[in-house]
Every structure is written in structure tokens, then in C-alpha cells.
Design a protein around this motif. Structure first.
Motif, PDB file in Angstrom:
ATOM      1  N   ASN A 227       0.813  -1.222   0.000  1.00 51.61           N
ATOM      2  CA  ASN A 227       0.000   0.000   0.000  1.00 51.61           C
ATOM      3  C   ASN A 227       0.848   1.275   0.000  1.00 51.61           C
ATOM      4  OD1 ASN A 227       1.065  -0.030   2.542  1.00 51.61           O
ATOM      5  ND2 ASN A 227      -0.878   0.261   3.615  1.00 51.61           N
ATOM      6  N   ASN A 255     -13.866   3.550   4.985  1.00 53.21           N
ATOM      7  CA  ASN A 255     -13.317   2.964   6.207  1.00 53.21           C
ATOM      8  C   ASN A 255     -11.826   3.250   6.405  1.00 53.21           C
ATOM      9  OD1 ASN A 255     -13.751   1.618   8.583  1.00 53.21           O
ATOM     10  ND2 ASN A 255     -13.611  -0.447   7.683  1.00 53.21           N
ATOM     11  N   ASN A 256     -11.343   4.372   5.858  1.00 51.06           N
ATOM     12  CA  ASN A 256      -9.971   4.826   6.120  1.00 51.06           C
ATOM     13  C   ASN A 256      -8.916   3.782   5.747  1.00 51.06           C
ATOM     14  OD1 ASN A 256      -8.210   6.891   6.963  1.00 51.06           O
ATOM     15  ND2 ASN A 256      -7.910   5.891   8.945  1.00 51.06           N
ATOM     16  N   LYS A 258      -9.198   0.538   5.672  1.00 51.68           N
ATOM     17  CA  LYS A 258      -9.317  -0.773   6.308  1.00 51.68           C
ATOM     18  C   LYS A 258     -10.008  -1.799   5.417  1.00 51.68           C
ATOM     19  CE  LYS A 258      -9.363   1.255  10.936  1.00 51.68           C
ATOM     20  NZ  LYS A 258     -10.155   1.488  12.161  1.00 51.68           N
ATOM     21  N   ASN A 259     -10.682  -1.335   4.386  1.00 54.85           N
ATOM     22  CA  ASN A 259     -11.342  -2.245   3.450  1.00 54.85           C
ATOM     23  C   ASN A 259     -10.509  -2.451   2.174  1.00 54.85           C
ATOM     24  OD1 ASN A 259     -13.461  -1.714   5.316  1.00 54.85           O
ATOM     25  ND2 ASN A 259     -14.964  -2.322   3.758  1.00 54.85           N
ATOM     26  N   LYS A 276     -21.532   0.822  10.521  1.00 51.08           N
ATOM     27  CA  LYS A 276     -20.481   1.735  10.954  1.00 51.08           C
ATOM     28  C   LYS A 276     -21.061   3.144  11.060  1.00 51.08           C
ATOM     29  CE  LYS A 276     -15.939   3.599   9.694  1.00 51.08           C
ATOM     30  NZ  LYS A 276     -15.297   3.333  11.014  1.00 51.08           N
ATOM     31  N   THR A 295     -19.563  -0.875   4.614  1.00 53.74           N
ATOM     32  CA  THR A 295     -18.290  -0.142   4.593  1.00 53.74           C
ATOM     33  C   THR A 295     -17.590  -0.384   3.261  1.00 53.74           C
ATOM     34  OG1 THR A 295     -17.091  -1.993   5.583  1.00 53.74           O
ATOM     35  CG2 THR A 295     -17.944  -0.287   7.079  1.00 53.74           C
ATOM     36  N   ASP A 297     -14.138   1.714   0.678  1.00 49.03           N
ATOM     37  CA  ASP A 297     -12.959   2.578   0.747  1.00 49.03           C
ATOM     38  C   ASP A 297     -12.836   3.435  -0.501  1.00 49.03           C
ATOM     39  OD1 ASP A 297     -11.470   2.699   3.081  1.00 49.03           O
ATOM     40  OD2 ASP A 297     -10.530   0.742   2.746  1.00 49.03           O
TER      41      ASP A 297
END
Length: 448
Positions: A227, A255-256, A258-259, A276, A295, A297
Motif C-alpha cells: 500500500n 473505512n480509512n 481498512k477495506n 459503521k 463499509t 474505501d
């Protein structure tokens, strides 16, 4: 535009075939550039200039086609041989080599011969010598001795017996004289280079292919092994804006990161069914907390890669429910957005998102489960979209003069039934602007 039909009819390569074609093209360009800088090509071009010059060709034609008899040396040898073969010259030479005749000539000059009363010479001898001096043989000798022919023959013999003449004559008398020259060696070297695999390859390449391949000089390449090039959010230019927010009119909360998962050589953005609470934008109330049932991203490459103009390419597919997007943005709300890949829940699309001037092309006949290579070429004058090797849209350049970066996102519109899905990006690449390429610079220099 039906891409299934285009692929069946051969108007568009399959993704595997297209990737291999690009790889092959890059290898050809790499080889082309290596040859372009090689001493062999420099030598070939220098020899080509020489060998194709009028002076060289005239020299070659002269040495190959000129007959020996037409050369100065051939004419002089021929003139000498003709004179030497004349009967009067042969008789003269015989007389010149005859001891008896030469003795008679010597006696003729003596006092004994001049004095007819000299008894040292017998009557028989005197009669013999007188017979010689009255003969046609003697008359020929005296005539030739005082002739211009003998002078010419003597001069020719003197010249053709010199070392310099012998060398020149031996050269011109050789029907294969061209092969003995330094020019021939250069011609042979030129032909050797011209028939070499590298030189033939270099000139075989079609210029437009090389022009296109100039685009393939990477400024960014991500094979999605980690990433490191991607950050959560929309990459807003204004740091005061809440990045990575959803809208209350949507079903998912971003989800910042996280997904988003990097595995098996790809980036997956997953839309999952999970509750969420997150800050979201509401058209009437502004930013507010909202509870979402899903959720997902949104990710951007702003910190790792942004660029104005050039070529932008990605290999993408999706699955499951939702909308999926991969494209380019400036990070400024209201600025045009480039859709390299957009699945709107029904069909795939590519094009320009620009308010009421939005222009998108529908791509039918595509399976979401299949990867395609989506490309966007941004020049000073045009915007061009491709799927694999097939052009699907061309528009005049209406983009702002500022860098754009990659943006990837998946979302669920509130007016549709929600569900889980994935956006899968196998790789993303950026290539330098074509106008900045060495080839373009050389062309610009040529025009000046």
C-alpha cells in the motif's frame, strides 16, 4: 460500443494478447534505442553517406565498368605492342641485334672502307658489305632509325618499364580491380552492416510504432505488492476539507483504508455488509454523524504520483454489487474527473466527468469478471481513451493545466439495493508526457 463483438471480430486484442503486445513493443523499443546509440549504427550511417555519394558511385562505376583498353595504361601498352609488331620495327630490332650487321655498320665508318684503295680489305669482303648497304634490309634500318615511330616506341618502352607504370598497369589490367581497393572494403563493410540483424531491425520498425512506444517510458509503476503508493481519501487539495467522507445519500461509510487489501499482486477494495457510524456529508445539514449498513474505501495516489499529461494505464475488474471507479482527479471539487474505469451497476463506462459537459461512452459486451487494460492518453490537444488496443473515445483537451492523480473507490448509491462487492486493480502505471519524450524533442528541433 460492444467490446464483445470487437474482440470476436479481431478489432480488439484480448487482454493477455494486448499485454504481451505491449511487452513485445517495449522490448523492441528497448532494442531500437540500444541500436540507436551503438557504434555499429554510427559506422553504418557514415558508410551509407559515403557509399551513396555521387563521387563514390562514379569511382565504383569507373573501376567496375571501364575496359582496360580504354585506360591510359591500356592505350599506351596497346600502342607499344602495335609499334613493336610492325615488320619494319621487327626488322630494325633484328638488325640491331645482329653481330654481322652491326659489324658492317662499324666497318662502314672505318677508314679502310672509306679508302677504296686500302688492300687490307679484300674485294670479296668489300663486295659483301656493299651488297648489305644496297639491300632493303639496310635501307629499312636507316629509315626506322630516323623515324618518329622509333622515337615513340622508345619513349613508350621507357615509360611502361617504370615501376610506377607497371603497378598502375597491373591494377587496370585486372578485371576484378574494384575488389583490390579500400573503397571496396568499405562497401563490403557497409553491406555487412546493412544485412546485420540489428541494422535491419532498426530500419524495419515503423516510425508510428516507435512514436507510440515513446509513451511507454514509465514515470510511475505499481504492481500492487503493498500500500506504499496509496492513501485513504479523495486527496483533496484543501487540507481543511474532511477527506475520505461518505454522503448520507449513500449506503456505505468509507473505512480509512481498512477495506483495502494488497495481496496476490492486486489491490482489492471491498464493500462489506457491516454497520459503521461515520461523519458524512448531508446536502441540507452539512457534515453530520450517520450510521451506515456497509463499509468500503476510497484510495488515492496523490503523494506517490500525480502528473499533467501523458499516458495513464490500469488493469481493472470488479465483482458483486455496487459502483466502482478507477480514474484521475485533481483533488479539487468541481474540477473535471477522468474515468478510466467506471462500472455504474449495469455497464462499464469511460470518459470525462465535467458537470453538464460530461461525456461518457458505454462499453457493452464486457464481463465484470474479466480484466481489461484501460488507458487514457492526455496530450496538449486531445483526450483519448482505450480499452486494450481499441480506441473508444476521443475529445478535445478541456482539462485544467495541473497534475492529476489516481483515484480508486467503491460505493453504494442510496437509491439502490446494497450488497457486497469488490474493485480489483492488478496494476496501475503512468508514463511521461509524449511532448516531453526524446523523439518529440528531436522532432521539435528539426522544425526549428
Amino acid at each position: 460500443m460492444n467490446l464483445f463483438t470487437a474482440r470476436l471480430t479481431g478489432k480488439m486484442l484480448s487482454t493477455d494478447a494486448y499485454e504481451q503486445a505491449i511487452k513485445d513493443l517495449q522490448e523492441r523499443v528497448k532494442r531500437y534505442r540500444q541500436i540507436e546509440k551503438s557504434p555499429e549504427l554510427a559506422e553504418y550511417l557514415e558508410l551509407k553517406k559515403l557509399v551513396e555519394s555521387s563521387d563514390f558511385q562514379e569511382r565504383r562505376n569507373e573501376l567496375v565498368n571501364r575496359k582496360y583498353k580504354d585506360t591510359e595504361e591500356g592505350r599506351k601498352v596497346n600502342a607499344h605492342d602495335k609499334l613493336a609488331s610492325l615488320l619494319r620495327i621487327k626488322m630494325y630490332n633484328y638488325a640491331k641485334g645482329s653481330d654481322t650487321f652491326q659489324a658492317a655498320l662499324k666497318f662502314r665508318e672505318s677508314e679502310a672502307f672509306q679508302n677504296a684503295a686500302d688492300n687490307s680489305v679484300s674485294k670479296t669482303e668489300r663486295a659483301m658489305y656493299n651488297m648489305i648497304f644496297r639491300s632493303a634490309f639496310y635501307k629499312n634500318y636507316m629509315k626506322v632509325q630516323n623515324s618518329q615511330e622509333l622515337v615513340q616506341l622508345t619513349e613508350l618502352e621507357k615509360e611502361i618499364n617504370t615501376e610506377d607504370f607497371q603497378k598502375r598497369n597491373e591494377f587496370w589490367a585486372d578485371s576484378k580491380r574494384w575488389k583490390r581497393t579500400e573503397e571496396y572494403k568499405k562497401e563490403q563493410r557497409f553491406n555487412e552492416l546493412a544485412n546485420s540483424d540489428d541494422i535491419k531491425f532498426y530500419f524495419k520498425q515503423r516510425s508510428e510504432k516507435i512514436d507510440w512506444a515513446e509513451l511507454f517510458r514509465p514515470s510511475f509503476e505499481d504492481l500492487m505488492s503493498s500500500n506504499k503508493n496509496w492513501k485513504p481519501g479523495f486527496g483533496y487539495a484543501n487540507p481543511a476539507m474532511k477527506d475520505g467522507h461518505s454522503r448520507t445519500s449513500e449506503l456505505q461509510a468509507y473505512n480509512n483504508g481498512k477495506n483495502t487489501f494488497f495481496a496476490e499482486g492486486r489491490m482489492d477494495i471491498e464493500t462489506r455488509a457491516e454497520s459503521k457510524k461515520a461523519v458524512a456529508w448531508d446536502e441540507h445539514r452539512g457534515f453530520t454523524e450517520h450510521v451506515f449498513d456497509f463499509t468500503s474505501d476510497v484510495m488515492n495516489s496523490k503523494e506517490a504520483f500525480s502528473q499533467e499529461r501523458g499516458l495513464f494505464v490500469a488493469k481493472v475488474r470488479c465483482q458483486g454489487a455496487g459502483r466502482h471507479f478507477f480514474g484521475l482527479t485533481t483533488g479539487k471539487p468541481g474540477s473535471p474527473i477522468i474515468a478510466l474505469y467506471h462500472y455504474n451497476g449495469d455497464i462499464h463506462q469511460m470518459g470525462l466527468v465535467n458537470g453538464d459537459r460530461t461525456q461518457m461512452v458505454d462499453l457493452t459486451g464486457m464481463l465484470r469478471s474479466m480484466y481489461y487494460v484501460y488507458s487514457f492518453r492526455w496530450t496538449k490537444d486531445e483526450l483519448i481513451w482505450y480499452v486494450n488496443d481499441m480506441e473508444v473515445l476521443r475529445l478535445p483537451n478541456r482539462l485544467p493545466k495541473e497534475p492529476m492523480f489516481f483515484l480508486a473507490q467503491s460505493w453504494l448509491p442510496g437509491n439502490e439495493k446494497g450488497g457486497e462487492g469488490k474493485l480489483k486493480v492488478q496494476w496501475a502505471k503512468g508514463y511521461r508526457p509524449v511532448d516531453d519524450s526524446p523523439l518529440a524533442q528531436r522532432k521539435a528541433d528539426d522544425k526549428e
